[in-house]
Write an enzyme that holds these catalytic residues in place. Structure first.
Site: not given
Ligand code: AP5
Length: 311
Positions: A100, A176, A211, A240, A251
């Protein structure tokens, strides 16, 4: 950076000037055409049938063939009405690490929409050390949704800020849950397009673990798929706190529990993309869909204007 507003103001019975409204060059897949249509340049005109006024953002940056050229006849009459079409509203959704944020960077660069990421807003609260940030972090660490009493006000407030209202917005990771979607519906906020990135779960885990983020530019990297350009950038990259294999599984569970309810609200505007393709290929699909939405919107706006002028 461009934005998507083509504002048309009108007052009487007239049709939009053909050189702009029906220009074949204004194929909205043309990057320059949308990137250059912006606020605050004004062209005024009237025809023998009616009068209208076009406000075109950054008109001067349009290629010469796309620029609207008033004829002598169109310059002779008064301006009569005002009607400004709404800017474009896009939502982007998908599982954690489906891409995203990566696609938002590209969409924002090309279309000039205001990127509003629920996750980024929450991380900003955490970084600022606010009470909301402290509470939000407890949920984010468990891979759970942050309670609505924090998120809903935060996102609604951001959507209503002038930059988003004027330039259009790209809402990332929100809503969400059914309750978040319902809160938007209550405000009459609906997207023109709801982009859904579809990626298999094995791929998502690899993406999360690899990431990295550049704290200086905000750019998203991946150690394998989108590595940093040089050693200097590589040395400053951060990870993160919720980007571990253990947390991505939590998640993903939260995502699976909520996604269908959200999709049911937006089924008329969903555009599902295979997000398991190279970044540029995913963007090419989104770009096509966005161009077509924008083209349709422009046509609708032009016809409404024409209808308004003839009634
Ligand atoms: P948030 O920050 O929104 O995280 P997320 O939804 O889990 O999504 P990510 O940001 O992890 O991934 P992304 O889809 O943006 O992927 P990216 O482009 O970075 O939310 C974090 C937390 O905040 C939530 O868990 C929740 O607790 C809370 N929260 C957020 N919104 C909330 C809400 N509405 N309500 C309540 N709580 C909320 O890409 C990932 C990696 O893959 C990158 O390394 C990238 O380089 C790479 N990549 C991207 N595309 C490709 C591709 N096509 N091919 C190969 N690699 C790719």
């Amino acid at each position: 950076m461009g934005s998507l507003g083509l504002a048309v103001t009108s007052m009487a019975a007239a049709k939009p000037t053909p050189s702009l409204a029906s220009s074949p060059s204004l194929g909205l897949s043309n990057e320059k055409s949308f990137a250059s249509l912006h606020s605050s340049d004004f062209l005024e005109t009237s025809t023998s049938r009616a009068s209208f006024r076009l406000e075109i953002s950054h008109h001067r940056r349009l290629p010469a063939e796309l620029r609207w050229k008033p004829s002598a006849a169109t310059l002779s009459g008064p301006v009569v009405a005002v009607a400004k079409p709404e800017p474009v509203k896009i939502m982007i959704s998908g599982a954690p690490a489906s891409g995203k944020g990566t696609q938002c960077e590209l969409i924002k660069k090309k279309y000039g929409l205001v990127h509003i990421s629920a996750g980024d807003l929450l991380r900003a609260e955490i970084a600022a050390g606010t009470e909301n940030g402290k509470r939000a972090k407890e949920y984010m660490e468990k891979g759970m949704l942050v309670p609505d009493e924090i998120v809903v006000m935060m996102v609604n407030g951001r959507l209503l800020q002038p930059d988003a209202q004027e330039n259009g917005w790209l809402l990332d990771g929100y809503p969400r849950s059914l309750s978040q979607a319902a809160a938007l519906e209550d405000l009459g906020i609906r997207p023109d397009l709801f982009i859904l990135l579809d990626v298999s779960e094995e791929v998502l885990i690899e993406r999360v673990v690899g990431r990295r983020l550049d704290p200086v530019t905000g750019k998203i990297y991946h150690l394998k798929y989108s590595p940093p350009e040089n050693e200097e950038i590589a040395a400053r990259l951060t990870q993160r706190f919720d980007d571990t294999e253990e947390k991505i599984k939590l998640r993903l569970k939260t995502h699976r529990q909520n996604v269908e309810a959200v999709l049911s609200i937006y089924k008329d505007v969903i555009f599902k993309v295979n997000g398991d393709a190279p970044i540029e290929d995913v963007f090419a699909e989104i770009d096509k869909a966005l161009s077509s939405v924008l083209e349709k919107k422009l046509r609708t706006d032009s016809s409404s204007m024409a209808a308004g002028m003839t009634s």
